[in-house]
Motif scaffolding. Structure first.
Motif, mmCIF file in Angstrom:
data_model
loop_
_atom_site.group_PDB
_atom_site.id
_atom_site.type_symbol
_atom_site.label_atom_id
_atom_site.label_comp_id
_atom_site.label_asym_id
_atom_site.label_seq_id
_atom_site.Cartn_x
_atom_site.Cartn_y
_atom_site.Cartn_z
ATOM 1 N N ARG A 121 122.581 38.677 34.483
ATOM 2 C CA ARG A 121 123.030 39.224 33.200
ATOM 3 C C ARG A 121 124.277 38.494 32.716
ATOM 4 N N GLN A 122 125.228 38.270 33.631
ATOM 5 C CA GLN A 122 126.441 37.539 33.251
ATOM 6 C C GLN A 122 126.115 36.104 32.840
ATOM 7 N N THR A 123 125.185 35.486 33.540
ATOM 8 C CA THR A 123 124.783 34.119 33.179
ATOM 9 C C THR A 123 124.269 34.074 31.749
ATOM 10 N N ARG A 124 123.415 35.002 31.408
ATOM 11 C CA ARG A 124 122.872 35.048 30.056
ATOM 12 C C ARG A 124 123.955 35.299 29.014
ATOM 13 N N ALA A 125 124.970 36.066 29.404
ATOM 14 C CA ALA A 125 126.015 36.435 28.449
ATOM 15 C C ALA A 125 127.129 35.405 28.351
ATOM 16 N N LEU A 150 122.949 24.603 47.936
ATOM 17 C CA LEU A 150 122.550 23.972 46.682
ATOM 18 C C LEU A 150 123.649 23.971 45.627
ATOM 19 N N GLY A 151 124.568 24.908 45.695
ATOM 20 C CA GLY A 151 125.741 24.818 44.831
ATOM 21 C C GLY A 151 125.650 25.528 43.508
ATOM 22 N N GLY A 152 124.610 26.323 43.273
ATOM 23 C CA GLY A 152 124.534 27.064 42.026
ATOM 24 C C GLY A 152 125.693 28.032 41.842
ATOM 25 N N GLN A 153 126.192 28.582 42.931
ATOM 26 C CA GLN A 153 127.340 29.486 42.847
ATOM 27 C C GLN A 153 128.556 28.774 42.253
ATOM 28 N N ASP A 154 128.756 27.529 42.617
ATOM 29 C CA ASP A 154 129.897 26.772 42.081
ATOM 30 C C ASP A 154 129.744 26.547 40.578
ATOM 31 N N ASP A 175 130.978 36.029 38.496
ATOM 32 C CA ASP A 175 131.200 36.497 39.861
ATOM 33 C C ASP A 175 129.860 36.522 40.591
ATOM 34 N N THR A 176 129.648 35.560 41.464
ATOM 35 C CA THR A 176 128.357 35.455 42.142
ATOM 36 C C THR A 176 128.248 36.352 43.372
ATOM 37 N N SER A 177 129.296 37.149 43.655
ATOM 38 C CA SER A 177 129.207 38.093 44.769
ATOM 39 C C SER A 177 128.520 39.394 44.356
ATOM 40 N N LEU A 178 128.264 39.551 43.070
ATOM 41 C CA LEU A 178 127.627 40.759 42.559
ATOM 42 C C LEU A 178 126.129 40.730 42.842
ATOM 43 N N PRO A 179 125.455 41.860 42.691
ATOM 44 C CA PRO A 179 123.999 41.860 42.856
ATOM 45 C C PRO A 179 123.336 40.843 41.919
ATOM 46 N N MET A 180 122.200 40.329 42.338
ATOM 47 C CA MET A 180 121.554 39.243 41.613
ATOM 48 C C MET A 180 121.284 39.606 40.155
ATOM 49 N N ALA A 181 120.861 40.837 39.897
ATOM 50 C CA ALA A 181 120.570 41.228 38.522
ATOM 51 C C ALA A 181 121.809 41.116 37.643
ATOM 52 N N GLU A 182 122.972 41.465 38.182
ATOM 53 C CA GLU A 182 124.205 41.379 37.404
ATOM 54 C C GLU A 182 124.650 39.927 37.244
#
Length: 256
Positions: free
Chosen positions: A137-141, A115-119, A127-134
């Motif tokens: 958190r980064q997305t929000r920040a 789906l390409g959300g990582q891109d 960094d999308t290799s981190l755990p989903m919660a992180e």
């Protein structure tokens, strides 16, 4: 005796449309350049331009695409940007509590490689290799709130001079004000194989085609920018459609 006046050809009003962008800022700039060149050649300065959605995912610069579109909409009232299913999935993930679009299969998520959300998140430095919660958190920040608000507020359709522009299509026989967002975002079966005259020409993306396809009742303009194909820009005048190229207009031959 005065001779009869010669009949005057009156061209149908023009509307420009651009297909699914999917994070390809370079292709979007080329498509915009082709629209502007056609405006200059054809004298259609006031003609509207609609983008049929899917600004984000799969391509390298979703952030740049959103920033450009925000600026363009703010300064040019001829421009409309519709919300696509990928834009909506980004919005849902960026909420306080991330959610998935209910239309997705249960074994998929927006961050699935298909789906390409990582891109999209990578274009913001996440960094999308981190755990989903992180990742959330980064997305929000790190994703500007204005970007999410812009995507969330995008309209789902545009009606103009015999054209109905949507992202994916419509449920045949259902009035526009009763169409569900899920159909406008996702529909394929029941729409692509339908031959009903919808009254307006339905202009849509979502389903990839090799070349722009003009059917008796619809116009498909997603030519696969997400997968290495071109980003198509077209000029629509009634039921006449022209692909915009660097060499000018190329008529699109009707199918069926």
């Amino acid at each position: 005796m005065q001779s009869a006046a010669r009949p005057r050809f009156v061209r149908a009003m023009t509307i420009y449309a651009i297909g699914d962008i999917h994070g390809h800022l370079d292709l979007l700039r080329v498509a915009h350049d082709r629209v502007e060149a056609d405006r200059a050649r054809e004298g259609t300065r006031d003609a509207p331009l609609v983008h049929v959605g899917d600004l984000v995912d799969r391509g390298p610069d979703s952030r740049g695409v959103i920033a450009l579109m925000m600026a363009l909409v703010a300064q040019d009232d001829r421009v409309t940007v519709l919300k696509g299913n990928h834009d909506n999935m980004f919005v849902l993930f960026a909420q306080d509590i991330p959610t998935e679009d209910p239309h997705l299969r249960r074994d998929l998520s927006w961050l699935h490689p298909r789906l390409g959300g990582q891109d999209t998140l990578a274009s913001y430095g996440i960094d999308t290799s981190l755990p989903m919660a992180e990742v959330h958190r980064q997305t929000r920040a790190m994703v500007p709130e204005a970007h999410i608000a812009f995507l969330d507020a995008l309209p789902l359709s545009l009606v103009h001079d015999g054209v109905l522009a949507v992202h994916a299509g419509i449920r045949p026989g259902v009035p526009l004000d009763r169409q569900t967002p899920q159909d406008l975002f996702w529909i394929r079966g029941g729409f692509l194989d339908d031959v009903t005259d919808h009254g307006a020409l339905v202009v849509h993306g979502h389903t990839t085609v090799i070349n722009v396809e003009l059917h008796p009742n619809r116009l498909a303009i997603d030519t696969g920018a997400a997968y290495g194909g071109p980003l198509s820009a077209v000029a629509i005048e009634g039921r006449d459609v022209y692909l915009l190229t660097d060499a000018g207009r190329k008529p699109v031959r009707p199918l069926g």
